[in-house]
Design a protein around this motif. Sequence first.
Motif, PDB file in Angstrom:
ATOM      1  N   UNK A   1      46.186  52.943  38.442  1.00 14.02           N
ATOM      2  CA  UNK A   1      47.613  53.262  38.456  1.00 14.02           C
ATOM      3  C   UNK A   1      48.370  52.421  37.435  1.00 14.02           C
ATOM      4  N   UNK A   2      47.964  51.158  37.293  1.00  9.69           N
ATOM      5  CA  UNK A   2      48.648  50.269  36.347  1.00  9.69           C
ATOM      6  C   UNK A   2      48.474  50.769  34.912  1.00  9.69           C
ATOM      7  N   UNK A   3      47.235  51.163  34.552  1.00  5.91           N
ATOM      8  CA  UNK A   3      46.985  51.661  33.206  1.00  5.91           C
ATOM      9  C   UNK A   3      47.756  52.946  32.953  1.00  5.91           C
TER      10      UNK A   3
ATOM     11  N   UNK B   1      44.010  43.997  52.572  1.00 13.44           N
ATOM     12  CA  UNK B   1      44.130  44.098  54.021  1.00 13.44           C
ATOM     13  C   UNK B   1      43.163  43.111  54.670  1.00 13.44           C
ATOM     14  N   UNK B   2      43.549  42.618  55.841  1.00 11.97           N
ATOM     15  CA  UNK B   2      42.716  41.637  56.531  1.00 11.97           C
ATOM     16  C   UNK B   2      41.328  42.193  56.854  1.00 11.97           C
TER      17      UNK B   2
ATOM     18  N   UNK C   1      38.161  50.827  45.753  1.00 10.15           N
ATOM     19  CA  UNK C   1      38.539  51.504  44.514  1.00 10.15           C
ATOM     20  C   UNK C   1      40.031  51.800  44.464  1.00 10.15           C
ATOM     21  N   UNK C   2      40.633  52.024  45.638  1.00  9.79           N
ATOM     22  CA  UNK C   2      42.050  52.394  45.673  1.00  9.79           C
ATOM     23  C   UNK C   2      42.992  51.296  45.198  1.00  9.79           C
TER      24      UNK C   2
ATOM     25  N   UNK D   1      39.219  51.125  39.304  1.00 12.11           N
ATOM     26  CA  UNK D   1      39.046  52.263  40.221  1.00 12.11           C
ATOM     27  C   UNK D   1      37.617  52.371  40.747  1.00 12.11           C
ATOM     28  N   UNK D   2      36.959  51.239  40.907  1.00  6.36           N
ATOM     29  CA  UNK D   2      35.625  51.176  41.500  1.00  6.36           C
ATOM     30  C   UNK D   2      35.618  50.085  42.558  1.00  6.36           C
ATOM     31  N   UNK D   3      34.952  50.339  43.677  1.00  3.89           N
ATOM     32  CA  UNK D   3      34.856  49.322  44.723  1.00  3.89           C
ATOM     33  C   UNK D   3      33.912  48.205  44.293  1.00  3.89           C
ATOM     34  N   UNK D   4      34.212  46.992  44.753  1.00  7.81           N
ATOM     35  CA  UNK D   4      33.308  45.868  44.509  1.00  7.81           C
ATOM     36  C   UNK D   4      33.467  44.872  45.648  1.00  7.81           C
TER      37      UNK D   4
END
Length: 294
Positions: free
Chosen positions: A22-24, A158-159, A178-179, A184-187
């Motif tokens: 979203x930032x890009x 989030x906790x 990712x969200x 935009x990839x989970x890690x």
Amino acid sequence: VEQFLEAKSDPNGGKGNKQLSKKTLQELKSVGGIIVDTWKYKRVNEVTAEMITTYLNKTKTAKGKYFTNQKKLNRLTKIKQFFNYCAEKPREWVKENPCDGITITTESKEVEILTNSQVLALLEAAMKEKQKVRQVMVPYLVLGLFAGLRPEEAQKMKWEWIAAFDEEKKTAQVKVPAEISKISESRYADLSEAGWNLIKPYINQSGPIGWSRRAFRRIRGKAGFAGLEWPADCIRHTYASNWLALHKKRSHLAEIMGNSPAIIRRHYKRAIPIKDAETYFEISLDIRMRVKSI
């Protein structure tokens, strides 16, 4: 420009057919608006390298200062992306990218990081805030200082995404979905023992951790940064530099921070004595002794 932004907003619109953050996308939208406002009555094949250079040299920031070379380079990169789109098939609206002939040299300088005493001052200032602010701002600082999250990632955490501390590995895994990830990839990031000790008093909560721009500005002021320019991403860079001083594994650091090894090498490392890095990852012991409320 509208077609360009629509293409970039596609889930496969980024490099390597990846979804842009979203930032890009916001940055591209802003630059797209600038392109339209600057050359509104020109066709894309009428914009020349001279026009772009003139724009970069004459434009000022909101504070009335001319662009630094780094700012010029960042803006040029976004403009170049637009003209690359114009040159690609099946459009081929321009035969060559007018940005290709523009060279901007930036000064090579070491990444800016915080000293151990500055880190202590920030944490101490955050811990002396009221409980409502403290339970938001201490975790925000900890996730950047001891897990290496980007500011925009730490602000949206989030906790539930912070796992229990692993006594054997001496870390707690932090999921960056990712969200909220820039790429935009989970890690999964590694929260160090120092970070866990500092965040533990607040861990029995659920939902968004939260963040306050006003509180962060106030904390920086109390920590001695009032009136000083806050170096971009200095919290994240501080973690990376100290981590590398101890572990020397650039590829692993790149994975847990959501970067490539090349980016880590260029932008995220500053030489630190091992003793200072060891002290950095023991900060939780020092700060808990200094702040009686914890």
